[in-house]
Design an enzyme around this catalytic site. Structure first.
Site, PDB file in Angstrom:
ATOM      1  N   CYS A   2       0.894  -1.274  -0.002  1.00  0.00           N
ATOM      2  CA  CYS A   2       0.048  -0.032  -0.039  1.00  0.00           C
ATOM      3  C   CYS A   2       0.800   1.264  -0.017  1.00  0.00           C
ATOM      4  O   CYS A   2       2.157   1.235   0.427  1.00  0.00           O
ATOM      5  CB  CYS A   2      -0.981   0.129   1.270  1.00  0.00           C
ATOM      6  SG  CYS A   2      -1.144  -1.372   1.957  1.00  0.00           S
ATOM      7  N   ARG A  16      -4.980   6.489  -0.200  1.00  0.00           N
ATOM      8  CA  ARG A  16      -4.013   5.326  -0.245  1.00  0.00           C
ATOM      9  C   ARG A  16      -4.496   4.578  -1.470  1.00  0.00           C
ATOM     10  O   ARG A  16      -5.717   4.535  -2.041  1.00  0.00           O
ATOM     11  CB  ARG A  16      -4.036   4.931   1.153  1.00  0.00           C
ATOM     12  CG  ARG A  16      -5.255   4.041   1.565  1.00  0.00           C
ATOM     13  CD  ARG A  16      -5.443   2.657   0.982  1.00  0.00           C
ATOM     14  NE  ARG A  16      -4.653   1.795   1.828  1.00  0.00           N
ATOM     15  CZ  ARG A  16      -4.622   1.197   2.932  1.00  0.00           C
ATOM     16  NH1 ARG A  16      -5.700   1.314   3.762  1.00  0.00           N
ATOM     17  NH2 ARG A  16      -3.806   0.844   3.335  1.00  0.00           N
ATOM     18  N   ASN A  79       0.379  -2.371   5.841  1.00  0.00           N
ATOM     19  CA  ASN A  79       1.058  -3.446   6.022  1.00  0.00           C
ATOM     20  C   ASN A  79       2.443  -3.170   6.398  1.00  0.00           C
ATOM     21  O   ASN A  79       3.336  -2.523   5.832  1.00  0.00           O
ATOM     22  CB  ASN A  79       1.033  -4.309   4.649  1.00  0.00           C
ATOM     23  CG  ASN A  79       1.357  -5.759   5.035  1.00  0.00           C
ATOM     24  OD1 ASN A  79       2.638  -6.145   5.383  1.00  0.00           O
ATOM     25  ND2 ASN A  79       0.333  -6.921   4.991  1.00  0.00           N
TER      26      ASN A  79
END
Lengths: 323, 323, 323, 323
Positions: A2, A16, A79
């Site tokens: 991401c 995002r 993440n």
């Protein structure tokens, strides 16, 4: 993986990408002020700031990936597998399960400053949402129109870093990302000056050599550099359409076409990209299949309600037929 | 600058980006079979294949940037400034002004093979369209579902190169682009194997290292590598929506957010991106401001007409409101 | 800056480059067993292991840059400016001034294992050698034929890291260097396989594409990657001449020609390069001016002496005249 | 493969590396003025300029790799496999077998200007030296203290290019090398200025960031960039020792440690490196095994002799013992 970005024109925009090989049923969810926020270790919030973002719903509860509240505070979890370490609850601390961080901060804080103050005494725990769902390994970017910070829990404990470029991707930890960004200190959107030789002018291979040296793969450090470069040098009008357009172009700059990045037998793609106007609460998203921004306006919901409003993702391509 | 790509799923798709700091009023134009094609040095074509593409209209005549004919032959002209050299007409040759190349080929050829045969005796001239418009310095990609070639006129004369990757950008000349592409022979979408040391396994910094080493700037050679990599490794469904979606993702991979590439006081941006289904004649485009594909269907026009059909570009952002 | 390497053939070789814009009068110094080693906070060592290395002499005392003792334990201090943090002496700890580390370890430990054990309870202090000489900001590599470790004192305290590649340069801290090394996991001395496209074989630009992607500048992270790559892939005979020759070739691979790396108005160059056979105690060095290895053999000195033996650097070019 | 460089201080220095996996018995050979030069298609030269260089002797005849004549004209042949094309002799031209080029030019020309004039009407033929030795596929750099040119025979015919950086390596053809060099136009030995962001100063990762972006592998294009960068930015004293020392440091910058570049089951290494003072005729060389320059002085030979003087390469390591 991401990439998250904040972008300030007349309004502040935050959004995002989420890159993965499989989707978990994301939807846009508005949590209004009276929707109860229940926490494992802290008292429930009966009334709180409303917020909007992308979440997946599990047992009726929205688990947010990224969200923005009515005060303009923005947060996203990205993440951070292999580096994130959460500990069991500790007596004497504000214990907050990893999955409670976003609703807790966005429900109670009106700015990054308030969020940082809140987090000073907090302790992010490894408590699972349920038996099937171990805590996601994440780190977070928290931003408003004035500043951005990154929150990381690693073996070394919980750290909050100022984020001068307003960008976050994944591994490695944030200080290493910033160190690596420094390697690109000399990049520029301008044509490079001829400095190769002190005694003669070398000929550049052609126009469009700006940003030469920018990495182009999709690893987390490379996306960090690309997103930071696109954001720092972004040029757009200040209006809504121009800002949102520019925002999605910046996300395109770190997006993953299917096939370029294999993980096992599958491919990471940019499942969705989002852009929320933090001042108006309008949340735009696109999916891999649908390039057209779909907008959900928080303020068109009843924000005094106790029930979240849900807008499952539109995943079919919108085409405008001219004939 | 620009990037052109061909992509084959069930149908063949062909399109391009056009990057520039200023727009010249592009529109989608369908040239039907009886719209007269007049040439400086060759007899006019009274009836010919119909074609669709992006053009700007000058004195009522469409000057095409890229187009696809009803037989599925595709062509695009891309900036080749500094290398393109056209000569005055030569007696005994099929003299074709630089700006006549696209309509002439698409009007009369049903395949790359026919186009190449036609071009064998041809001579591209430096005749100007009018006094205000010197010949654009271009090279061309010509493609159908079976193959692609690149046509370049340089100081060394006219050359036709097979294009195994089905991609074209700008400078340097095509053989140099292919040479440079060879430098990236070892790239792969897969995680790199640990080959650094014969005696130990080095730890990769994380998942998503596919394509590591891919250049990320917006120079023509870098876009060539990026487009070729995205196309060679593209994975998508075979249907229309999935193919078109994948195509625009590939173009996103070489697109220019405003601010990253300065030319003088302005910035190159991707003014438009196009994707034409060469089998059905449906032409999709997006603009910098409008991410949503707008479609023009050649076959919904009267192809026996003598008047081109024009669809000026939609440049305002389409947003789907969910609430 | 500097690069240190360990290399094992039949014997174990250890050495380093020292890159700087100015020299401080380096010489090879043999410290025999009875030369007193006096420490600020610990009892003096009256008899200890002998060692040989490069030092500058200050007030009659050799301050070692790198050295090897008669048991084959090797150590070198390398610039770590901006990251090195030493604290004042602490009660209850084995306090060791930063400049005492090398003589203390080499005088008393016969292996890396012993050195690590010794260091467990140690505390590196910021005590200055004298008023004119603030503590150099260093980190250290400690190696023997079996293993290597890196010792760093930063804001986070003292850390000892296993060093699987047997290499050290300068900033950033060692864990970040290893992280960055992972980015190059896919490098190989072999010609790259053609993996760019799943459907066709791209042509490599020519033979000699091994190591493609290796960085070539002289920054510390780039030298770390280069030195590790050269060491991990080194191929040489096992004899003395072949091992020493290969060692200096590896150091050449990270050496700085004058003019390529400016610091202010001056240029960093590789002031000296060293290679010590840790099994025989023969110490070879070259200087920027003199490519020919000069050898000092520790075992030709009286190792039971109490007086260091000094061999000032030979800095004039040796040329063999063939006619 | 190979790298050739010219370097001007008070005198002009010219030399090269030869990288290969196997040596062919190179030696330094002085060809005096009356050693007969016999050509296949041109009249023999009974008296000519003397020259010195590295050659292998075949049937008593020196086949030069690189050489310098008594007038200061320098030339070297470098591998150009896959691109070099020589044709059979042509009537009406000055036919010169590929292997005759160096002795012919150095025997008869006193400057690059004269060499270029001579070559204007010349034709390089594919005549073999003998049945066992097909024509080596080479291109050439020809240099004196004023200028350098590159001579290439490809499918496109014979071309002479001015070489503004005074460097040559191997493939691709010289114009492509220069194009590629342009990609590095923005490199500099200085610390990069912080241009990444228009609104803030990014922190560079440390001192020594000069040349950041320089490629570090051993492919021919990378060595071209490295050699050009080292030469253009070289800083040295003007005297013999300092000039020769700097020259060898520049060659070290493109040299190959054994193991880093595999070709089949073997490894390329820098078999020899040479540096000739073109003004005095002193020829220095080092080999992979022997770092110490060995010097052969042309003017210490009887230059009016008819017999070449031969100095087989010294390949054992010279070490200076200090104790």
């Amino acid at each position: 993986m991401c990439t998250a970005i904040g972008y300030l024109t007349e309004n502040f925009y935050f959004g995002r990408t989420l890159d993965n090989d499989v989707s978990y049923g994301e939807e846009v969810v508005v949590t209004p002020r009276r929707a109860p926020l229940v926490f494992r270790n802290l008292p429930a919030a009966e009334r709180h700031y409303a917020f909007i973002g992308t979440a997946c719903i599990s047992d009726g509860m929205p688990l947010y990936y990224d969200a923005v509240n009515e005060k303009g505070l923005c947060a996203a979890g990205l993440n951070f597998a292999g580096n994130a370490v959460y500990a069991p609850p500790q007596a004497g601390k504000k214990n907050l399960a990893q999955f409670e961080l976003l609703p807790c901060l966005l429900g109670s804080c009106a700015s990054v400053r308030q969020a940082v103050a809140f987090l000073r005494g907090a302790h992010i725990t490894n408590q699972a949402y349920n038996a099937d769902m171990p805590p996601a390994q994440l780190h977070w970017i928290i931003a408003d129109r004035r500043e951005a910070v990154v929150l990381e829990c690693t073996r070394g404990g919980m750290k909050i870093y100022p984020d001068p470029v307003g960008v976050l991707t994944n591994n490695p930890p944030f200080p290493v990302q910033m160190f690596k960004l420094g390697e690109f200190v000399g990049l520029s959107p301008r044509e490079p000056r001829s400095t190769f030789s002190p005694r003669m002018r070398l000929r550049s291979p052609g126009r469009g050599m700006g940003a030469y040296g920018l990495p182009g793969d999709l690893s987390s450090p490379s996306r960090f550099v690309r997103a930071a470069f696109a954001r720092e040098n972004a040029v757009s009008g200040a209006g809504e359409a121009e800002s949102v357009s520019q925002f999605f172009h910046m996300l395109d700059f770190v997006s993953q076409p299917r096939g370029c990045c294999a993980v096992g037998e599958k491919y990471e793609v940019t499942l969705y990209a989002s852009c929320c106007n933090a001042d108006t609460g309008v949340y735009y998203y696109t999916t891999y299949e649908n390039r057209t921004p779909v907008a959900v306006d928080m303020r068109r919901e009843d924000l005094e309600s106790s029930r979240p409003a849900r807008y499952p993702f539109v995943r079919t391509m919108t085409v405008v037929r001219a004939n």
